[in-house]
Design a protein around this motif. Structure first.
Motif, PDB file in Angstrom:
ATOM      1  N   ALA A 129     -24.501  25.958  54.640  1.00  0.00           N
ATOM      2  CA  ALA A 129     -24.338  25.093  53.649  1.00  0.00           C
ATOM      3  C   ALA A 129     -23.068  24.593  53.341  1.00  0.00           C
ATOM      4  N   SER A 130     -22.236  25.373  53.653  1.00  0.00           N
ATOM      5  CA  SER A 130     -20.560  24.914  53.298  1.00  0.00           C
ATOM      6  C   SER A 130     -20.224  23.806  54.197  1.00  0.00           C
ATOM      7  N   THR A 152     -26.183  31.715  55.882  1.00  0.00           N
ATOM      8  CA  THR A 152     -26.786  30.726  55.225  1.00  0.00           C
ATOM      9  C   THR A 152     -25.827  29.982  54.063  1.00  0.00           C
ATOM     10  N   LEU A 153     -24.853  30.744  53.487  1.00  0.00           N
ATOM     11  CA  LEU A 153     -23.957  30.247  52.656  1.00  0.00           C
ATOM     12  C   LEU A 153     -22.802  29.209  53.442  1.00  0.00           C
ATOM     13  N   VAL A 186     -31.204  33.700  49.456  1.00  0.00           N
ATOM     14  CA  VAL A 186     -31.216  34.441  50.446  1.00  0.00           C
ATOM     15  C   VAL A 186     -31.584  35.890  50.025  1.00  0.00           C
ATOM     16  N   LEU A 211     -17.418  29.608  60.430  1.00  0.00           N
ATOM     17  CA  LEU A 211     -16.244  29.385  60.005  1.00  0.00           C
ATOM     18  C   LEU A 211     -15.191  28.211  60.585  1.00  0.00           C
ATOM     19  N   TRP A 265     -24.213  16.520  41.901  1.00  0.00           N
ATOM     20  CA  TRP A 265     -23.418  15.230  42.636  1.00  0.00           C
ATOM     21  C   TRP A 265     -23.519  14.095  42.148  1.00  0.00           C
ATOM     22  N   ILE A 303     -29.785  25.287  57.465  1.00  0.00           N
ATOM     23  CA  ILE A 303     -29.601  26.262  56.198  1.00  0.00           C
ATOM     24  C   ILE A 303     -30.804  27.191  56.135  1.00  0.00           C
ATOM     25  N   MET A 348     -35.027  37.871  50.973  1.00  0.00           N
ATOM     26  CA  MET A 348     -34.998  39.173  51.890  1.00  0.00           C
ATOM     27  C   MET A 348     -35.663  40.064  51.021  1.00  0.00           C
ATOM     28  N   LEU A 401     -28.779  41.820  57.443  1.00  0.00           N
ATOM     29  CA  LEU A 401     -28.882  41.158  56.251  1.00  0.00           C
ATOM     30  C   LEU A 401     -27.883  40.448  55.628  1.00  0.00           C
ATOM     31  N   VAL A 402     -26.780  40.944  55.700  1.00  0.00           N
ATOM     32  CA  VAL A 402     -25.508  40.613  55.075  1.00  0.00           C
ATOM     33  C   VAL A 402     -25.217  39.189  55.890  1.00  0.00           C
ATOM     34  N   LEU A 447     -23.528  20.410  53.685  1.00  0.00           N
ATOM     35  CA  LEU A 447     -23.767  19.732  52.542  1.00  0.00           C
ATOM     36  C   LEU A 447     -22.673  18.608  52.466  1.00  0.00           C
ATOM     37  N   LEU A 503     -30.962  21.037  56.356  1.00  0.00           N
ATOM     38  CA  LEU A 503     -31.778  21.788  55.392  1.00  0.00           C
ATOM     39  C   LEU A 503     -32.242  23.016  56.578  1.00  0.00           C
ATOM     40  N   VAL A 533     -33.844  26.211  54.549  1.00  0.00           N
ATOM     41  CA  VAL A 533     -34.191  25.930  53.265  1.00  0.00           C
ATOM     42  C   VAL A 533     -35.547  25.191  53.547  1.00  0.00           C
ATOM     43  N   TRP A 585      -8.526  32.758  54.111  1.00  0.00           N
ATOM     44  CA  TRP A 585      -8.776  32.198  55.399  1.00  0.00           C
ATOM     45  C   TRP A 585      -7.828  31.107  55.912  1.00  0.00           C
ATOM     46  N   ILE A 643     -26.956  37.272  57.721  1.00  0.00           N
ATOM     47  CA  ILE A 643     -28.074  36.129  57.477  1.00  0.00           C
ATOM     48  C   ILE A 643     -27.581  35.420  55.956  1.00  0.00           C
ATOM     49  N   ALA A 644     -27.219  36.125  55.157  1.00  0.00           N
ATOM     50  CA  ALA A 644     -26.835  35.685  53.926  1.00  0.00           C
ATOM     51  C   ALA A 644     -25.637  34.797  53.829  1.00  0.00           C
TER      52      ALA A 644
END
Lengths: 510, 87, 600, 507
Positions: free
Chosen positions: A446-447, A442-443, C158, A307, C135, A400, C162, A435-436, A450, A397, A402, C530, A438-439
């Motif tokens: 990317a944020s 990843t997001l 993801v 963040l 894009w 992230i 998983m 797991l949460v 990218l 990548l 990917v 946030w 990791i998910a």
């Protein structure tokens, strides 16, 4: 033909010789840089030469000297250390190349000091990698901090000094107050006729098993020691002792790239894995439930650091926070305490190193060619520096996770590690949390990556930039970053050396 | 409908289109009356769909209901299309 | 090397690499030839039944495998790419075209994926390609939309990853022969209601696929992202992601009941939001959700006929949705306007576009003699058949009856929405004063070709039926598809829902509005939270830490010239008195310690 | 030869005394230094030989009777591993610093007083060696006064550079005299109780007194413990153990550079030795710690010394004063070590006596070079010296790392044993204090290091590297401090012997 022992000794010694040569050849830059590159190549050759022996499972160990009675500087080459040593010495080669391009193009001062400190840092890194006892590891951990300090403060500005203080302050304080405390505590426990701890040497399965089994040591103490160790290894940048890493970004980019994506930070997470596996023992930790808090702390670090990264405009700062987040991946994988998750942690050392060094190289390339440091200045730069930004994209990548970048592979092992833990009895709260995380990460990754790619390739150049044409950075820089970007891709398709070693670590754990 | 363009030639075509449309609807009603619909869910005793002119009515009602639901939702969810851009 | 050793996806990836090397007409030729080559390769593989293996992390990958549904999807993916290329060729969008080849290659790769890992890798490649396409749109919000799109798909990816790993681990644990196999999860159908750790893998895979299919609660990414593509970009986008998801669901989760409910929701959601939509391409995106809902229903019912129906509908839908987006794209390209309220009266100068739009609109509503009719009615029929079968067995099946009625209602709705409303507002209603010509020849050609396919499949459904997963079933159905009863049901329903539109026209006036959706949570609520709560909190923590760290040595440096009071007192030159006092004090302390403590 | 060897314990003290007297008379011009140099070199040789002899003995002691008068009637010298080590420290540092002193002193002390300077210098060393070697409690007082009085004067000789040296010396005189008096009072009390002045004899005669403790009729109870209290306070002051450190910073700061180095590396070490001797040999650790809980007082004082000393060091702008405060903290480590009274603790204490003498001595010598070349030791004087005096400043930095306790420096070895000792005793809070002390050391050392390497000089004077006669001693000390951090077998061996010896005599 040299024996593996000699090869390992050379891996420690060659950088020191390199240090002397570089320091002496300061007046002839070309010679100095030749020595740097040669040292890098020879050191890597020495480490790589150990690979067959390690794969054959040979015992490669030697002691340099006995610093105190019963406390020697001793070394043993095992697969986990091999992974770290290989990564550090391999990436030193492109980094040397890169440094040459970068330092010359930016007309940095005190280049001899700069090039001289590198081999010392590498020697320390190799020392950490091959350390056979907690004392040796601590010694080289400290020398790594000290030898990198001049690099961090290279610019000598007030800002550099302030950052250097934070760097040194956090790393030394944590290591002295926590790690040394733990080292000594374990040392003291290992003394006597019926010691609670088997030895201060790294031992497969940990050193507390017998002591715990026979009630000579309280599990609470072991847990406390683990805590001391985790926060004593400040280089792993687990929150809240992470501040040194963004502070260290004041250094020239080759330093940030190599030390704060590879050697120093990886030393931190490597130590975390090493003590978890060889001092505390995965089985012991699991049995007494000592690592759970770390899972949550690392998870929180991953999220919070991501963040923060998303809100950094300074490119290197953003990468630094990304590093903090990625390091905690390794820590979290370690804290899962299953053979596969340890393997994931080991592999991620490699995966993240390749990707992150590429990203830093790209950042430095942009700085060299365009004199830009902020993300918001990067509009349209992809058209002027296609190779740099393409490499950056590959690195991103990988971060992230990917395909087809190597980051995906470590994510794969990590999730498999979670699954393996899921087979243990008990609630699955921890696994779901991981797991949460990791998910979400990843997001978040990317944020914050990218937008940079979008700016670079899809936004038009600003009017101001139109007036200042520039092309790619000097060739050594471009070669270096293409090389590491290539590794990032290559290791998705072909990663046998790393997976084989990680597999050996896994077998040692289980 | 009333503010149809008055361009010569086109108004005729529009008128014809309206008429054709109306004729088609009438034809559908007429033909539907003659076609035998069997109940899809006869086994469950539902034979409403076998009634003559069920589907024209169903279509009309569905059209009304869906539009009305949309419009009702719209009252609560409607925002200027610059809503997110304003951030 | 045999043709069958070459994964069809590789042809398109090679194309992505080759295209930047060509210019002008050659580019066009190569770009048009490659999808056809890929089509030929696909069919070569399909006829020979490809099977190649690659070792991967101790397991075996199977990148070329022919599933029952592979032929239909592989065919349409190639055709779609060719059509899209033709449509986009007047505009030199090099990045977008390359990305489109990567994107289509990913889709084709998934269609031939014989194992979960290959499937996932191509799945992610699609995400990358499509993000770049968005894009490349260079619309106002292309950047943000692309980012949100990627985020959504990364999240889905993801979940998928998983899930795959959980499943693979479990299979390894059970000693399965082929732990990576990508096929039907029968366990999910048989015992899916058990939501526990054991089935967590399958659930996560399902979630991952559903995210890409635009299932609730994540339907909003489609209308959010796709309208931000360029005229041609949106055409590409509409074809692959959701349909690939449909393909994977069809392979893995046929007969999973929950898909029916999701499908019904999507079918209705698409219509309801579509009615309110003002952006013509967003309206089509809503109808896309609606149509994918129909496919999900078909997959959820899970009979051979319904699966055939879902596959056929995916095929038909790619064609007519692309056609609709080409038509609206042409309007956008020629007028620069996309709000329905700003258009009108274009029938005068854009007749080809108008007729193509109408054909597409009729197809999407399932009007007789169009492709939508021949594909959708299979699903409808399958619901009825399954319902009677279950009634005969005495199993509960009310949900099927409800589904059937809602399905029909949504059909009526989509006609009102995507056909009548769109045509009316763009080409008729008031005169906007715009007099744009029809688009350039290549765009017209693409539209006409796709319109032709719509009609062709409507008139000769057998062409499509013979490549469906269960051809026999489809061939049986071909005999009854054009029964008078079927035709009259559709005509009656569609005709009168169209009437409803004109009756309700006064309240359908368009304004420049959007309608909030679930995505409000992550577009507005979370960022605000946030920015206004979490970030200040973190900054406070950070500042505090920074202050402590930097003050320690720093403060010593700054005010060192003036020793602090305590240092002054202790280091004072003249004060002997304090040390002497301390000596006496220490003596007292020692005496106290020596005399008192031992006796305590 | 054999005669010399047999009389080594006496010679080692008597030689500097005699030559010192001679120096004051004939040691004008350069001769004074030569005489001092020769004497200290001979002293070094003798102390090495003595250490070898001691370690060769089965019971690890070499007894010597002055004038062959038997104890307790005559003065007996008793050399064991502990004081042999301290002798080595004193004579080694004495020799090396004397080597260094020539140019440094010549630049800081008027030429006409050089003979007195070197005479006092030798007297001071005489006193320090005597304190270390004597086995007689009263004789110890006498030698303490010899060394103290000469030290006061030596400190005052810094007056030509800075008048404050005089006030510092006066303070030192007042406080040092009080400390010596307290010690003397303590000896008197013990004499009252036991009728003996020989340390070993007193210890023996105290046993029946201890045995009577807790019975109906305790003998001399109050006399003995009052005596102990006076001795403890007096020696704490000599040792500069917090809070009785008030004399130290200014004395160190304003004395001539060589004197600061000698004081810092030997005077307090000898004080510490005397304290250890009194507690372990004279009082007996079982009584002093077990019954009187002196260890608690010592732990509190030394813990506070570490924290407060380091904290005050952080706030100094004069680097000499900074090192002086750092010494207060380091004395805390030493006192903490023997307060723990286990093998590792005493080992740590003795090792740190040795290591700290080398490290701090080396650092003061490096500062002396700065004084010699730049003329001041304030932080501002050190700015940017890293480029001008690379070797000196490198030595200073290496010494600084030793103070912090970075691995592979001798400071780390001391800390290792000290923390181990704390942990063995279950004193986790003390272990934490030691480690925190290291961090504080990091802060004050790093302030100086940053100034040296990153500071910008305002004046662009052309400073040259120091002459070899100053550089070599500095490098010897710093080099030794690094060497004993890498290979500590020598220091750990002799310290281990000393610890064994002290703990074996535990009653």
């Amino acid at each position: 033909m040299i024996t593996p022992e000699q090869s390992a000794m050379l891996a420690l010694g060659v950088p020191v010789i390199g240090f002397v040569l570089v320091a002496m050849s300061g007046r002839v830059p070309n010679l100095r840089e030749t020595f740097t590159l040669l040292t890098a190549l020879v050191t890597f050759a020495c480490v790589a030469g150990l690979y067959p022996a390690v794969m054959r499972g040979e015992e490669v160990r030697f002691a340099l000297l006995e610093v105190m009675p019963g406390v020697p500087l001793s070394f043993r080459v095992e697969p986990l250390g091999m992974v770290y040593a290989l990564v550090a010495t391999l990436l030193w080669i492109p980094n040397s190349l890169y440094s040459i391009g970068y330092m010359r193009a930016n007309h940095e001062k005190n280049q001899t000091r700069f090039y001289a400190c590198y081999p010392l840092a590498i020697a320390s890194a190799v020392g950490i990698a091959f350390a056979d006892n907690i004392f040796t590891m601590f010694v080289f951990y400290e020398t790594l901090t000290l030898s990198t300090f001049p690099l961090v403060t290279h610019k000598g500005t007030t800002d550099a000094m302030r950052s250097g203080r934070v760097y040194l302050g956090i790393l030394l304080t944590t290591s002295v107050c926590f790690q040394l405390f733990a080292v000594l505590w374990i040392y003291v426990l290992s003394m006597g006729d019926a010691p609670a701890v088997e030895s201060i040497n790294f031992t497969v399965g940990g050193v507390f098993r017998d002591g715990l089994a026979s009630n000579r040591i309280d599990p609470g103490i072991v847990g406390l020691l683990f805590f001391l160790y985790i926060y004593g290894i400040g280089k792993a940048a687990l929150m809240p002792v992470h501040r040194w890493l963004p502070a260290a970004m004041v250094a020239p980019t080759p330093v940030s790239a190599f030390l704060h994506a590879v050697a120093v930070v990886k030393a931190g997470v490597f130590c975390v894995i090493k003590v978890t596996v060889y001092v505390f023992g995965v089985g012991t930790m699991q049995l007494y439930g000592l690592g759970n808090w770390l899972l949550y702390m690392a998870g929180a670090t991953i999220i919070v650091a991501s963040l923060i990264a998303a809100f950094q405009d300074n490119l290197k700062k953003r990468l630094a926070y990304s590093t903090i987040s990625q390091l905690s991946y390794v820590v979290m994988a370690t804290a899962l305490l299953t053979p596969l998750s340890i393997m994931a942690a080991t592999f991620h050392i490699v995966a993240h190193a390749f990707g992150k060094i590429t990203l830093f190289f790209a950042a430095g390339s942009v700085y060299t060619a365009a004199h830009k440091t902020q993300v918001s200045q990067l509009d349209g730069i992809g058209r002027r520096m296609p190779a740099t930004m393409a490499a950056f994209t590959i690195g991103a990548l990988s971060m992230i996770g990917v395909p087809p970048a190597v980051g995906f592979i470590s994510k794969w092992y990590l999730i498999r590690g979670v699954m393996e833990r899921g087979e243990l009895p008990g609630t699955h709260l921890d696994e779901i949390f991981v797991l949460v995380v990791i998910a979400a990460s990843t997001l978040l990754n990317a944020s914050y990556f990218l937008p940079i790619i979008y700016r670079a390739f899809f936004k038009p150049l600003s009017d101001e930039d139109q007036k200042h044409p520039h092309g790619e950075a000097p060739m050594p820089i471009v070669y270096a970053l293409c090389f590491t970007a290539g590794l990032t891709l290559l290791f998705f398709f072909w990663n046998k050396p790393a997976t084989d070693l990680a597999e050996m670590v896994r077998r040692a754990v289980s | 409908m009333s503010d149809e363009p008055k361009t010569p030639g086109t108004s005729n075509r529009v008128l014809i289109a309206w008429l054709v449309g109306a004729a088609v609807l009438v034809a559908i009603v007429a033909v539907d009356y003659t076609v035998h619909h069997h109940a899809h869910f006869a086994a469950d005793g539902i034979d409403v769909d076998a009634m003559p002119e069920f589907f024209p009515v169903f279509g009309l009602v569905c059209g009304f209901v869906l539009v009305l639901i949309s419009k009702t939702l719209s009252i609560a969810l409607k925002r200027k299309d610059t809503f997110y851009a304003d951030d | 090397m045999q043709m069958t050793d070459l994964p069809p996806a590789a042809v398109l990836f090679a194309g992505a690499l080759l295209l930047p090397l060509f210019k002008g007409k050659w580019r066009f030729a190569v770009a048009l030839a490659l999808p056809l080559l890929a089509l030929a390769d696909s069919w070569a593989v399909i006829t020979e039944g490809g099977a190649s293996f690659i070792p991967f992390m101790g397991m075996t990958l199977q990148p070329v495998h022919v599933h029952a549904a592979t032929p239909v999807f592989a065919t349409i993916f190639c055709i779609m790419l060719a059509g899209g290329v033709l449509f986009s060729m007047n505009d030199d969008r090099r990045v977008e075209l390359t990305a489109a080849f990567v994107y289509a290659g990913g889709a084709l790769g998934v269609a031939f994926a014989g194992d979960l890992v290959t499937m996932f890798v191509f799945w992610e490649v699609m995400t990358l390609g499509s993000t770049i396409i968005i894009w490349s749109g260079r619309q106002n919000d292309s950047y943000g939309a692309g980012l949100r799109y990627f985020g959504m798909h990364a999240l889905g990816g993801v979940a998928l990853l998983m899930g795959i790993i959980i499943v693979v681990t479990q299979r390894l644990h059970e000693g399965a022969a082929d732990p990576l196999a990508f096929g039907h999860f029968s366990a999910m159908v048989d015992g899916w209601s058990h939501l526990g750790w054991d089935n967590a893998g399958m659930w996560l895979i399902l979630v991952g696929m559903l995210v890409n299919a635009g299932a609730p609660p994540f339907s909003s990414w489609i209308p959010d992202a796709y309208p931000e593509g360029s005229t041609s970009g949106t055409v590409f986008l509409s074809a692959f992601t959701t349909k690939t998801a449909v393909f994977t669901l069809l392979v893995a989760f046929a007969g999973v009941e929950v898909l029916i409910y999701l499908g019904v929701y999507m079918a209705i959601y698409g219509v309801v939001y579509g009615v309110n939509a003002n952006n013509m391409r967003r309206l089509l995106c809503y109808s896309l959700v609606n149509q994918v809902g129909f496919m999900l229903i078909g997959i959820g019912v899970g009979t051979k006929l319904s699966i055939d129906g879902a596959a056929a509908h995916a095929f038909a839908h790619i064609v007519y949705k692309a056609l609709l987006l080409m038509a609206t794209g042409s309007v956008l390209a020629m007028t620069g306007k996309f709000r329905l309220g700003e258009l009108g009266g274009l029938y005068r100068t854009m007749p080809v576009t108008m007729w193509c739009l109408i054909i597409g609109g009729l197809s999407i509503s399932g009007f007789p003699l169009t492709s939508g009719f021949t594909s959708k009615s299979m699903v409808v029929q399958a619901i009825v058949d399954e319902s009677s079968r279950m009634a005969a067995l005495g199993e509960p099946h009310t949900y099927l009856i409800v589904t059937w009625f809602l399905f029909q209602a949504a059909t009526a709705g989509v006609f009102l929405d995507a056909c009548v409303k769109l045509t009316w507002f763009i080409f008729f209603q008031k005169d906007s004063g715009l007099r744009p010509p029809d688009p350039p020849w290549n765009m017209k050609a693409a539209m006409i070709a796709f319109a032709f396919i719509c009609i062709l499949l409507g008139v000769f459904p057998g062409i499509l039926y013979q490549i469906l997963p269960y051809q026999g079933e489809a061939a049986e159905y071909a005999k009854v598809v054009y029964s008078l009863e079927h035709v009259m049901v559709m005509l009656g329903m569609l005709g009168f829902s169209g009437l409803a539109f004109f009756l309700l026209l006064p309240i359908l006036k368009r304004g420049s509005y959007i309608h909030l959706d679930i995505d409000w949570i992550w577009r507005r609520f979370i960022p605000r939270f946030w920015k206004e709560v979490l970030l200040p909190l973190l900054q406070q923590l950070d500042n505090a830490q920074k202050a402590i760290l930097e003050s320690l040595p720093g403060r010593g440096m700054r005010d060192a010239n003036l020793p602090p009071p305590i240092a002054r007192r202790m280091g004072n030159m003249w004060a002997v008195s304090v040390p002497v006092f301390l000596i006496v004090l220490m003596l007292l302390v020692y005496l106290v310690v020596y005399f008192v403590i031992p006796t305590l | 030869m054999e005669l010399i060897r047999h009389n080594l314990p006496a010679l080692i003290v008597v030689t500097p005394l005699v030559i010192g007297l001679l120096t004051s008379i004939i040691g004008r011009r350069g001769l004074g230094w030569w005489m001092a140099m020769g004497t200290t070199a001979a002293g070094l040789a003798m102390s090495v030989q003595l250490l070898v002899d001691v370690l060769a003995q089965g019971d690890r002691t070499v007894e010597y009777l002055m004038g062959n008068w038997p104890v307790p009637f005559g003065i007996g010298y008793s050399v064991d591993p502990l004081n042999a080590t301290v002798l080595l420290i004193v004579s080694l540092l004495g020799a090396v610093i004397t080597l260094y002193a020539r140019k440094s002193v010549a630049s800081e002390v008027p030429a006409g007083k050089l003979n007195f300077f070197y005479a006092l210098w030798l007297f001071c060393i005489t006193g320090l060696l005597g304190i270390t070697i004597t086995g007689d409690a009263f004789n110890l007082y006498v030698l303490l006064e010899i060394s103290s009085l000469s030290t006061y004067t030596l400190v005052a000789m810094g007056k030509d550079r800075n008048r404050r040296a005089l006030t510092a010396a006066v303070n030192y005189v007042v406080l040092g005299s009080i400390g010596a008096c307290f010690y003397l009072v303590g000896v008197a009390y013990l004499y009252m109780a036991t009728g003996s002045l020989n340390i070993a004899d007193i210890a023996e005669r105290l046993q029946p007194i201890y045995a009577s403790w807790g019975t109906e009729a305790p003998i001399y109870q109050k006399t003995v413990i009052t005596g102990f209290a006076f001795m403890a306070v007096g020696l704490s002051l000599k040792l500069a153990l917090f809070p009785l450190h008030g004399w130290l910073p200014n004395a160190y700061t304003y004395a001539p550079s060589s004197v600061s180095a000698l004081l810092a590396s030997t005077a307090t070490k000898v004080g510490a030795y005397a304290f250890i001797r009194v507690i372990f040999t004279l009082m007996g650790v079982g009584f002093a710690f077990g019954r009187l809980h002196t260890d608690v007082a010592l732990m509190v004082c030394s813990g506070a010394a570490i924290l407060v000393g380091s904290w005050l060091a952080i706030r100094q702008t004069n680097v000499k004063k900074l090192l002086a405060y750092s010494s207060i903290a380091q004395i805390g480590y030493i006192a903490l070590g023997f307060a723990l009274a286990n093998k590792d603790g005493i080992t740590a204490s003795v090792i740190h006596l040795f290591n700290h003498a080398l490290t701090k001595g080396g650092m003061f010598l490096a500062l002396g070079i700065v004084m010699y070349r730049v003329g001041g030791t304030r932080l501002s004087d050190l700015r940017g010296l890293g480029r001008k005096l690379p070797i000196t400043m490198g030595a200073f930095t290496a010494g600084g790392l030793g103070l912090i306790g970075v691995p592979l420096t001798s400071g780390f070895i001391s800390k290792w044993y000290l923390v181990s000792a704390c942990l063995e005793q279950g004193r986790y809070e003390l272990a934490a204090i030691v480690l925190v002390g290291s961090v504080l050391a990091l802060v004050y050392v790093w302030r100086v290091v940053e100034t040296i390497y990153f500071g910008k000089r305002e004046d662009e004077v052309n400073v040259r590297e120091a002459p070899a006669s100053m550089l070599v001693p500095t490098l010897i000390l710093v080099g030794a401090s690094i060497y004993f951090g890498v290979d500590s077998s020598f220091t750990t061996h002799i310290a281990g012997e000393a610890a064994d010896f002290l703990l074996k005599v535990k009653p």
